[in-house]
Enzyme design. Structure first.
Site, PDB file in Angstrom:
ATOM      1  N   LEU A   1       0.801  -1.223   0.000  1.00  0.00           N
ATOM      2  CA  LEU A   1       0.000   0.000   0.000  1.00  0.00           C
ATOM      3  C   LEU A   1       0.838   1.279   0.000  1.00  0.00           C
ATOM      4  O   LEU A   1       0.322   2.369   0.231  1.00  0.00           O
ATOM      5  CB  LEU A   1      -0.977  -0.019   1.179  1.00  0.00           C
ATOM      6  CG  LEU A   1      -1.942  -1.214   1.176  1.00  0.00           C
ATOM      7  CD1 LEU A   1      -2.836  -1.183   2.407  1.00  0.00           C
ATOM      8  CD2 LEU A   1      -2.770  -1.273  -0.096  1.00  0.00           C
ATOM      9  N   CYS A   2       2.139   1.148  -0.270  1.00  0.00           N
ATOM     10  CA  CYS A   2       3.010   2.328  -0.369  1.00  0.00           C
ATOM     11  C   CYS A   2       2.831   3.003  -1.721  1.00  0.00           C
ATOM     12  O   CYS A   2       2.660   2.343  -2.739  1.00  0.00           O
ATOM     13  CB  CYS A   2       4.474   1.921  -0.229  1.00  0.00           C
ATOM     14  SG  CYS A   2       5.050   1.886   1.451  1.00  0.00           S
ATOM     15  N   HIS A   3       2.920   4.322  -1.705  1.00  0.00           N
ATOM     16  CA  HIS A   3       2.859   5.089  -2.948  1.00  0.00           C
ATOM     17  C   HIS A   3       4.232   5.086  -3.618  1.00  0.00           C
ATOM     18  O   HIS A   3       5.254   5.099  -2.926  1.00  0.00           O
ATOM     19  CB  HIS A   3       2.470   6.541  -2.653  1.00  0.00           C
ATOM     20  CG  HIS A   3       1.087   6.695  -2.136  1.00  0.00           C
ATOM     21  ND1 HIS A   3       0.781   6.522  -0.807  1.00  0.00           N
ATOM     22  CD2 HIS A   3      -0.076   6.983  -2.771  1.00  0.00           C
ATOM     23  CE1 HIS A   3      -0.522   6.707  -0.640  1.00  0.00           C
ATOM     24  NE2 HIS A   3      -1.067   6.986  -1.811  1.00  0.00           N
TER      25      HIS A   3
ATOM     26  N   MET B   1       8.992   4.708   5.039  1.00  0.00           N
ATOM     27  CA  MET B   1       9.120   3.330   4.566  1.00  0.00           C
ATOM     28  C   MET B   1      10.331   3.160   3.663  1.00  0.00           C
ATOM     29  O   MET B   1      10.980   2.115   3.676  1.00  0.00           O
ATOM     30  CB  MET B   1       7.845   2.869   3.854  1.00  0.00           C
ATOM     31  CG  MET B   1       6.629   2.792   4.766  1.00  0.00           C
ATOM     32  SD  MET B   1       6.898   1.828   6.282  1.00  0.00           S
ATOM     33  CE  MET B   1       7.263   0.221   5.616  1.00  0.00           C
ATOM     34  N   GLU B   2      10.672   4.186   2.908  1.00  0.00           N
ATOM     35  CA  GLU B   2      11.850   4.119   2.044  1.00  0.00           C
ATOM     36  C   GLU B   2      13.130   4.051   2.875  1.00  0.00           C
ATOM     37  O   GLU B   2      14.037   3.267   2.564  1.00  0.00           O
ATOM     38  CB  GLU B   2      11.870   5.314   1.085  1.00  0.00           C
ATOM     39  CG  GLU B   2      10.865   5.225  -0.037  1.00  0.00           C
ATOM     40  CD  GLU B   2       9.404   5.396   0.373  1.00  0.00           C
ATOM     41  OE1 GLU B   2       8.529   5.058  -0.432  1.00  0.00           O
ATOM     42  OE2 GLU B   2       9.122   5.873   1.500  1.00  0.00           O
TER      43      GLU B   2
ATOM     44  N   ASP C   1      23.861 -11.638   3.702  1.00  0.00           N
ATOM     45  CA  ASP C   1      24.008 -12.512   2.541  1.00  0.00           C
ATOM     46  C   ASP C   1      25.466 -12.683   2.141  1.00  0.00           C
ATOM     47  O   ASP C   1      25.915 -13.792   1.849  1.00  0.00           O
ATOM     48  CB  ASP C   1      23.202 -11.959   1.362  1.00  0.00           C
ATOM     49  CG  ASP C   1      23.331 -12.832   0.131  1.00  0.00           C
ATOM     50  OD1 ASP C   1      23.048 -14.049   0.233  1.00  0.00           O
ATOM     51  OD2 ASP C   1      23.718 -12.315  -0.930  1.00  0.00           O
TER      52      ASP C   1
END
EC number: 4.6.1.17
Length: 157
Positions: A75-77, A113-114, A128
């Site tokens: 739901l992120c733009h 969020m970014e 990793d």
């Protein structure tokens, strides 16, 4: 209590409409830490890892991930980032690496969020690249440190 904005009145998930909001300068800073064995930390610190520059690759991965956040979080733009800076701090006493990401844009919604996505993917990339020599690494302390801009203004942890 404030309601969750990603759900409508019937409880269905939806992407928040930001169309009527003014574009303002937005900024967010997030951080996280990865702890590892001292020998693994030495490989990262000294650049002796056979796979190459661990932190350099983690930096590029973090930047790439921030630009793809809207593709990963449903739901992120999509946001046109104007800046994404990634900094590493080597914590010798803890055999750990701290990563901080600063995301900025001029937009109608925040960039928290970014910044958080950049931190997580940067840490996962370190894991990793080093897992062949240390599977017991621990990712911890991922959090938003600050955000600025928009209707809610400035917030700091």
């Amino acid at each position: 209590m404030t309601r969750l904005t990603h759900f409508d009145d019937s409880g269905q998930a939806h992407m928040v409409d930001v169309g009527g909001k003014a574009a303002t300068a937005r900024r967010a800073v997030a951080e996280g830490v990865i702890r590892m064995l001292p020998a693994t930390f030495a490989l990262v610190k000294d650049g002796g890892h056979k796979k190459g520059d661990v932190l350099g690759i983690a930096r590029v991965a973090a930047i790439m991930a921030a630009k793809k956040t809207w593709d990963l979080i449903p739901l992120c733009h999509p946001i046109a980032l104007t800046r994404l800076a990634v900094e590493f701090e080597l914590l010798d006493a803890e055999s750990a690496v701290r990563i901080a990401a600063t995301a900025e844009c001029m937009g109608q919604t925040g960039v928290e969020m970014e910044a958080l996505t950049a931190v997580n993917v940067g840490l996962l990339t370190i894991y990793d690249m080093c897992k062949a020599v240390d599977r017991g690494m621990e990712i911890t302390g991922v959090r938003l440190l600050e955000k600025d801009g928009g209707k809610s203004g400035r917030w700091r942890a």
